[in-house]
Scaffold this motif. Structure first.
Motif, PDB file in Angstrom:
ATOM      1  N   GLY A 163       2.083  24.153 -21.117  1.00  0.00           N
ATOM      2  CA  GLY A 163       0.971  24.110 -22.066  1.00  0.00           C
ATOM      3  C   GLY A 163       0.147  22.844 -22.013  1.00  0.00           C
ATOM      4  O   GLY A 163      -0.119  22.306 -20.949  1.00  0.00           O
ATOM      5  N   ASP A 164      -0.240  22.399 -23.207  1.00  0.00           N
ATOM      6  CA  ASP A 164      -1.145  21.257 -23.341  1.00  0.00           C
ATOM      7  C   ASP A 164      -0.353  19.956 -23.233  1.00  0.00           C
ATOM      8  O   ASP A 164       0.109  19.412 -24.227  1.00  0.00           O
ATOM      9  CB  ASP A 164      -1.856  21.362 -24.698  1.00  0.00           C
ATOM     10  N   ILE A 165      -0.222  19.457 -22.015  1.00  0.00           N
ATOM     11  CA  ILE A 165       0.557  18.236 -21.799  1.00  0.00           C
ATOM     12  C   ILE A 165      -0.292  17.024 -22.186  1.00  0.00           C
ATOM     13  O   ILE A 165       0.205  16.015 -22.668  1.00  0.00           O
ATOM     14  CB  ILE A 165       0.990  18.113 -20.311  1.00  0.00           C
ATOM     15  N   LEU A 166      -1.604  17.155 -22.020  1.00  0.00           N
ATOM     16  CA  LEU A 166      -2.529  16.036 -22.242  1.00  0.00           C
ATOM     17  C   LEU A 166      -2.515  15.530 -23.685  1.00  0.00           C
ATOM     18  O   LEU A 166      -2.596  14.342 -23.933  1.00  0.00           O
ATOM     19  CB  LEU A 166      -3.952  16.479 -21.870  1.00  0.00           C
ATOM     20  N   VAL A 187       6.048  20.018 -15.296  1.00  0.00           N
ATOM     21  CA  VAL A 187       5.067  20.419 -16.307  1.00  0.00           C
ATOM     22  C   VAL A 187       4.148  21.471 -15.699  1.00  0.00           C
ATOM     23  O   VAL A 187       3.862  21.453 -14.506  1.00  0.00           O
ATOM     24  CB  VAL A 187       4.238  19.227 -16.843  1.00  0.00           C
ATOM     25  N   CYS A 188       3.734  22.409 -16.547  1.00  0.00           N
ATOM     26  CA  CYS A 188       2.922  23.516 -16.057  1.00  0.00           C
ATOM     27  C   CYS A 188       1.851  23.871 -17.080  1.00  0.00           C
ATOM     28  O   CYS A 188       2.143  24.035 -18.267  1.00  0.00           O
ATOM     29  CB  CYS A 188       3.835  24.719 -15.806  1.00  0.00           C
ATOM     30  N   GLY A 189       0.614  23.963 -16.612  1.00  0.00           N
ATOM     31  CA  GLY A 189      -0.492  24.319 -17.503  1.00  0.00           C
ATOM     32  C   GLY A 189      -1.770  24.255 -16.706  1.00  0.00           C
ATOM     33  O   GLY A 189      -1.753  23.955 -15.509  1.00  0.00           O
ATOM     34  N   PRO A 190      -2.902  24.505 -17.360  1.00  0.00           N
ATOM     35  CA  PRO A 190      -4.170  24.380 -16.633  1.00  0.00           C
ATOM     36  C   PRO A 190      -4.412  22.906 -16.258  1.00  0.00           C
ATOM     37  O   PRO A 190      -4.062  22.026 -17.044  1.00  0.00           O
ATOM     38  CB  PRO A 190      -5.213  24.879 -17.631  1.00  0.00           C
ATOM     39  N   PRO A 191      -4.973  22.631 -15.090  1.00  0.00           N
ATOM     40  CA  PRO A 191      -5.140  21.244 -14.624  1.00  0.00           C
ATOM     41  C   PRO A 191      -5.879  20.344 -15.605  1.00  0.00           C
ATOM     42  O   PRO A 191      -5.601  19.158 -15.657  1.00  0.00           O
ATOM     43  CB  PRO A 191      -5.965  21.403 -13.343  1.00  0.00           C
ATOM     44  N   THR A 192      -6.764  20.923 -16.429  1.00  0.00           N
ATOM     45  CA  THR A 192      -7.501  20.079 -17.379  1.00  0.00           C
ATOM     46  C   THR A 192      -6.609  19.595 -18.521  1.00  0.00           C
ATOM     47  O   THR A 192      -6.977  18.690 -19.250  1.00  0.00           O
ATOM     48  CB  THR A 192      -8.684  20.853 -17.998  1.00  0.00           C
ATOM     49  N   LEU A 193      -5.448  20.206 -18.687  1.00  0.00           N
ATOM     50  CA  LEU A 193      -4.549  19.797 -19.774  1.00  0.00           C
ATOM     51  C   LEU A 193      -3.338  19.025 -19.254  1.00  0.00           C
ATOM     52  O   LEU A 193      -2.373  18.806 -19.989  1.00  0.00           O
ATOM     53  CB  LEU A 193      -4.087  21.018 -20.578  1.00  0.00           C
ATOM     54  N   ILE A 194      -3.384  18.634 -17.977  1.00  0.00           N
ATOM     55  CA  ILE A 194      -2.292  17.852 -17.413  1.00  0.00           C
ATOM     56  C   ILE A 194      -2.819  16.465 -17.045  1.00  0.00           C
ATOM     57  O   ILE A 194      -3.779  16.359 -16.277  1.00  0.00           O
ATOM     58  CB  ILE A 194      -1.692  18.573 -16.191  1.00  0.00           C
ATOM     59  N   ASP A 230     -11.229  17.424 -28.412  1.00  0.00           N
ATOM     60  CA  ASP A 230     -12.585  17.072 -28.831  1.00  0.00           C
ATOM     61  C   ASP A 230     -13.643  17.697 -27.920  1.00  0.00           C
ATOM     62  O   ASP A 230     -14.790  17.819 -28.278  1.00  0.00           O
ATOM     63  CB  ASP A 230     -12.750  15.551 -28.890  1.00  0.00           C
ATOM     64  N   VAL A 231     -13.229  18.057 -26.713  1.00  0.00           N
ATOM     65  CA  VAL A 231     -14.116  18.845 -25.858  1.00  0.00           C
ATOM     66  C   VAL A 231     -13.313  20.050 -25.389  1.00  0.00           C
ATOM     67  O   VAL A 231     -12.110  20.095 -25.554  1.00  0.00           O
ATOM     68  CB  VAL A 231     -14.597  18.045 -24.618  1.00  0.00           C
ATOM     69  N   LYS A 232     -13.990  21.014 -24.796  1.00  0.00           N
ATOM     70  CA  LYS A 232     -13.261  22.214 -24.369  1.00  0.00           C
ATOM     71  C   LYS A 232     -12.556  21.969 -23.040  1.00  0.00           C
ATOM     72  O   LYS A 232     -13.196  21.646 -22.053  1.00  0.00           O
ATOM     73  CB  LYS A 232     -14.242  23.385 -24.246  1.00  0.00           C
ATOM     74  N   TYR A 233     -11.252  22.102 -23.066  1.00  0.00           N
ATOM     75  CA  TYR A 233     -10.478  21.915 -21.843  1.00  0.00           C
ATOM     76  C   TYR A 233     -10.214  23.250 -21.137  1.00  0.00           C
ATOM     77  O   TYR A 233      -9.801  23.280 -20.009  1.00  0.00           O
ATOM     78  CB  TYR A 233      -9.158  21.205 -22.150  1.00  0.00           C
ATOM     79  N   PHE A 234     -10.379  24.327 -21.879  1.00  0.00           N
ATOM     80  CA  PHE A 234     -10.337  25.656 -21.262  1.00  0.00           C
ATOM     81  C   PHE A 234     -11.286  26.542 -22.056  1.00  0.00           C
ATOM     82  O   PHE A 234     -11.566  26.267 -23.229  1.00  0.00           O
ATOM     83  CB  PHE A 234      -8.910  26.228 -21.202  1.00  0.00           C
ATOM     84  N   PRO A 235     -11.825  27.574 -21.427  1.00  0.00           N
ATOM     85  CA  PRO A 235     -12.944  28.285 -22.049  1.00  0.00           C
ATOM     86  C   PRO A 235     -12.572  29.120 -23.278  1.00  0.00           C
ATOM     87  O   PRO A 235     -13.335  29.160 -24.236  1.00  0.00           O
ATOM     88  CB  PRO A 235     -13.481  29.178 -20.931  1.00  0.00           C
ATOM     89  N   SER A 236     -11.413  29.766 -23.263  1.00  0.00           N
ATOM     90  CA  SER A 236     -11.094  30.606 -24.422  1.00  0.00           C
ATOM     91  C   SER A 236      -9.595  30.829 -24.506  1.00  0.00           C
ATOM     92  O   SER A 236      -8.878  30.730 -23.503  1.00  0.00           O
ATOM     93  CB  SER A 236     -11.796  31.961 -24.303  1.00  0.00           C
ATOM     94  N   LEU A 237      -9.139  31.112 -25.714  1.00  0.00           N
ATOM     95  CA  LEU A 237      -7.718  31.406 -25.903  1.00  0.00           C
ATOM     96  C   LEU A 237      -7.322  32.649 -25.114  1.00  0.00           C
ATOM     97  O   LEU A 237      -6.234  32.739 -24.561  1.00  0.00           O
ATOM     98  CB  LEU A 237      -7.413  31.619 -27.388  1.00  0.00           C
TER      99      LEU A 237
ATOM    100  N   THR B 197      -0.859   6.883 -19.294  1.00  0.00           N
ATOM    101  CA  THR B 197      -0.107   8.140 -19.369  1.00  0.00           C
ATOM    102  C   THR B 197       1.177   7.928 -20.162  1.00  0.00           C
ATOM    103  O   THR B 197       1.521   8.714 -21.043  1.00  0.00           O
ATOM    104  CB  THR B 197       0.236   8.635 -17.946  1.00  0.00           C
ATOM    105  N   SER B 198       1.858   6.841 -19.864  1.00  0.00           N
ATOM    106  CA  SER B 198       3.126   6.585 -20.540  1.00  0.00           C
ATOM    107  C   SER B 198       2.915   6.209 -22.008  1.00  0.00           C
ATOM    108  O   SER B 198       3.791   6.432 -22.841  1.00  0.00           O
ATOM    109  CB  SER B 198       3.869   5.494 -19.770  1.00  0.00           C
ATOM    110  N   LEU B 199       1.749   5.663 -22.352  1.00  0.00           N
ATOM    111  CA  LEU B 199       1.475   5.300 -23.745  1.00  0.00           C
ATOM    112  C   LEU B 199       0.783   6.441 -24.504  1.00  0.00           C
ATOM    113  O   LEU B 199       0.447   6.299 -25.670  1.00  0.00           O
ATOM    114  CB  LEU B 199       0.599   4.050 -23.814  1.00  0.00           C
ATOM    115  N   GLY B 200       0.535   7.538 -23.801  1.00  0.00           N
ATOM    116  CA  GLY B 200      -0.087   8.684 -24.453  1.00  0.00           C
ATOM    117  C   GLY B 200      -1.516   8.407 -24.868  1.00  0.00           C
ATOM    118  O   GLY B 200      -2.026   8.999 -25.804  1.00  0.00           O
ATOM    119  N   MET B 201      -2.159   7.468 -24.172  1.00  0.00           N
ATOM    120  CA  MET B 201      -3.514   7.121 -24.564  1.00  0.00           C
ATOM    121  C   MET B 201      -4.532   7.666 -23.590  1.00  0.00           C
ATOM    122  O   MET B 201      -4.306   7.678 -22.386  1.00  0.00           O
ATOM    123  CB  MET B 201      -3.649   5.625 -24.697  1.00  0.00           C
ATOM    124  N   LYS B 202      -5.663   8.091 -24.128  1.00  0.00           N
ATOM    125  CA  LYS B 202      -6.721   8.586 -23.271  1.00  0.00           C
ATOM    126  C   LYS B 202      -7.231   7.461 -22.395  1.00  0.00           C
ATOM    127  O   LYS B 202      -7.419   6.342 -22.869  1.00  0.00           O
ATOM    128  CB  LYS B 202      -7.852   9.123 -24.135  1.00  0.00           C
TER     129      LYS B 202
END
Lengths: 308, 421
Positions: A163-166, A187-194, A230-237, B197-202
């Motif tokens: 999922g949303d790792i980011l 970890v596995c998810g869409p590249p924009t959330l990794i 805060d921005v769209k990381y994927f287009p739709s649920l 990444t390790s600090l969870g910060m953008k």
């Protein structure tokens, strides 16, 4: 045995031995909370403040129950009813509460590192109940505890986080914890959330849900946190569910039975379908039960540090 | 009348460069330079290991005045500059109101009339530094603005950047931009890498700086104008600037000490005194910046002096404001951390000569009959930074209580002297 630290700021800051001590202590407390009288007097001289600068239901209740079952005195504070809106700084808020003789602080806060900042300025023991996108150590500990219950020693086990790792503090703390316990993490998810540099934490990355499910012993499926994007990381649920959601059909197509976990709250039909969440392979409710035992262990072990 | 005994002259434009001499200063002028001078009426300064160079110049100082006088005002900023060996500062337009018209330029110029430190306003490129409408650049230039920039706001709009580069051409003006693409760095608080990444910060990827710099260099080639790249922080930026110079573009660049001293691993404790913009990058970037300084790709060193009060710094990392004060410590941090990179003469070029050269200002030269625009310093003196060394109103420095090497002893300019010993 004692912890190597007086705070639980994150899994990053504790050792493998600390983790094992907490998990072993949690086993004893799990036995306690399954007795007819679920209460022990261990923390009866300790006052704990639960400071929630961010919304929480299950973590707050879990901590509160853990504190009550250890006989601690508790006070609760939540941002909506607080002076934060009047512009008070975190340090002032906490110092005001500590002036009323509080021994331990359980805090959830939206800023990464807020607990580390606080630990430089106050004496009370601090437990991190989530700091923004940084860490959520008690969640990682209860996840590790639940995995250990389900599949045994984690050394060499394959654990996948979906999922949303980011935006996930749960992912980060899980990674630190599982790596310290010797598990392999993917970890596995869409590249924009990794996060781009996630491999520097010793994990592998995949964009293929089916292959990752096939690889792992345990799948820890994270909540899609639309509120943190805060921005769209994927287009739709809808598209997310089609490509990264886990459903019964997918699970049944695997050649083995894997364990399904989720830190909650579940977006049913988004990251997990109901028939997966409620299946025999799912240990989601055990995670919640273990959460109280693990938090009792953390509170108990940190309180012990105080008295020395 | 002050007689400086046995000082080593460091000034590549001076006939006395590299020599140890006595220097007599009277009414703001260098009246005599000789092997030995005896003058009983003069106050004689005989200081250990004393070096004399032209006064330093800082490009891009935040003076906070008008609008943020609780953090810094022109009086405290110039005192801090003088204490740090700077006899000239070019201040960013990010005040309140913004320096985007003649009146604000004149406000700063008027203050400069009585000051040891020459104050050069940098005019805004866009109204309110909002990156939309171009300002009255000719008017500001006539009033005394020496360059044009939106300061710590990067100029995001490519059309505006192109038009400003074109517009300053009649007077051979310079546009200063600190490149950072706002979209790819959106929400970032520190360098994007293993540490964030390790600090969870953008993170703010190095890419964000490189993207805008690359664009600026294309626009520079297209307009054949002059560009100064402020506060370079990434290895690839150094590479791009080196290439652009090779291709004959009129581009200059600066770096500030924070970016060649610390890398992002310093942030694991969430220390807000290390929260700066551009962010602390990686070890490889530091190496490239030093190489760029040595081979001349990076022309000058600026302080990136950014005063912030305790309310802006004693906070959770993400809420804290970026920036450090640095006027008082720039020479010392350069000597401490660049000792193996730059000779003392090369350092003086980065601090005193190059900044004036790239803005086309008059060059002070250490010679008899010239105005005394000087910095007297001991490049090897070890000292510990404490409260009394700071003249800035703010205290946001990571060097408090730290041992540094190289100390400014005195500054001379406009008939005034500031003594630090």
């Amino acid at each position: 045995m004692q912890l190597s630290t007086k705070h639980l700021l994150g899994i990053k800051y504790i050792t493998r031995e600390d983790i094992q001590l907490i998990l072993d202590t949690a086993t004893q407390f799990k036995e306690v909370i399954n007795r007819p009288i679920k209460k022990v007097p261990s923390l009866r001289d300790v006052t704990v403040a639960n400071l929630f600068f961010e919304n929480s239901t299950r973590t707050r209740i879990s901590f509160e129950l853990a504190e009550k079952r250890l006989s601690a005195d508790t006070v609760n504070f939540s941002a909506s009813s607080s002076s934060v809106k009047k512009g008070e700084t975190l340090l002032d808020t906490v110092n005001n509460i500590l002036s009323m003789k509080v021994d331990m602080v359980v805090m959830r806060h939206p800023a990464p590192g807020a607990h580390v900042f606080l630990s430089h300025h106050i004496d009370a023991n601090i437990i991190n109940a989530g700091d923004g996108t940084h860490e959520h150590p008690t969640q990682a500990l209860l996840d590790a505890y639940s995995m250990r219950e389900a599949v045994g020693d984690l050394e060499g086990k394959n654990i996948a986080i979906f999922g949303d790792i980011l935006h996930s503090r749960v992912a980060l703390s899980n990674i630190f914890c599982l790596r310290k316990l010797g598990a392999n993490v993917r970890v596995c998810g869409p590249p924009t959330l990794i996060p781009r540099h996630i491999e520097s934490l010793g994990v592998s990355v995949s964009y293929d849900v089916k292959k990752t499910l096939q690889w792992c012993d345990v799948a820890n499926v994270l909540r899609i946190q639309l509120e943190r994007q805060d921005v769209k990381y994927f287009p739709s649920l809808r598209e997310y569910t089609q490509h990264f959601g886990i459903n019964k059909h997918l699970l049944d197509s695997l050649k083995k039975d894997i364990v399904i976990m989720h830190p909650g709250p579940i977006n049913r039909g988004v990251e997990l379908t109901s028939d997966v969440a409620d299946s025999k392979q799912s240990i989601i409710l055990q995670q919640v039960e273990n959460g109280v035992a693990v938090r009792m262990a953390v509170l108990y072990l940190l309180a012990e540090q105080r008295q020395v | 009348m002050i007689l400086l005994k046995q000082v080593k002259i460091i000034d590549p434009n001076s006939p006395h460069n590299g020599k140890v001499v006595d220097v007599l200063i009277q009414r703001g002028k260098i009246v005599k330079i000789s092997k030995r001078i005896t003058n009983k009426k003069a106050e004689s300064w005989k200081l250990d290991n004393a070096y004399l160079s032209p006064g330093f110049m800082d490009i891009g100082t935040q003076v906070g005045d008008p609008g943020f006088e609780h953090k810094e005002d022109l009086s405290s900023a110039t005192a801090a500059a003088a204490a740090g060996g700077f006899t000239a500062i070019a201040c960013t337009p990010n005040t309140h109101p913004v320096v985007d018209a003649k009146a604000e330029v004149l406000y700063i110029r008027n203050y400069a009339q009585d000051s040891l430190v020459d104050l050069y306003p940098i005019g805004a490129v866009s109204k309110d530094c909002k990156g939309k409408e171009i300002t009255e650049i000719y008017d500001m230039q006539k009033a005394g603005a020496v360059a044009f920039s939106d300061g710590h706001h990067s100029i995001d709009n490519s059309g505006l950047m192109m038009r400003s580069l074109l517009y300053v051409k009649p007077f051979n003006g310079v546009i200063i931009n600190q490149p950072l693409d706002p979209d790819t760095s959106h929400g970032g608080e520190m360098h994007e890498g293993a540490v964030s990444t390790s600090l969870g910060m953008k993170g703010i990827p190095a890419l964000a700086e490189e993207l805008m710099l690359q664009r600026d260099l294309y626009l520079l080639e297209y307009t054949n104008s002059r560009l100064h790249v402020a506060n370079v922080s990434c290895s690839n930026s150094v590479h791009l600037i080196r290439q652009a110079k090779k291709n004959g573009l009129q581009v200059t660049a600066s770096v500030n000490p924070m970016n060649f001293i610390f890398d992002d691993t310093a942030l694991t404790g969430f220390d807000t005194h290390l929260k700066v913009m551009p962010p602390l990058r990686e070890k490889e970037d530091i190496k490239a910046l030093k190489k760029g300084l040595k081979d001349g790709t990076i022309d000058s060193i600026c302080s990136n002096h950014t005063p912030e009060d305790e309310e802006g710094k004693k906070l959770e990392f993400v809420y804290a404001k970026p920036g450090v004060i640095a006027l008082e410590t720039t020479l010392a941090t350069c000597r401490t951390y660049l000792e193996k990179t730059l000779t003392i003469e090369e350092l003086v070029i980065k601090l005193a000569i190059a900044p004036r050269q790239l803005l086309g200002l008059d060059m002070p030269v250490i010679a008899e009959g010239n105005e005394a625009n000087l910095c007297l310093f001991n490049p090897d003196k070890e000292w510990i930074l404490c409260e009394k060394d700071l003249h800035s109103k703010s205290r946001n420095t990571p060097f408090m209580g730290k041992q540094l090497k190289g100390k400014v002893l005195a500054t001379f300019n406009n008939g005034k002297a500031s003594k630090q010993f």
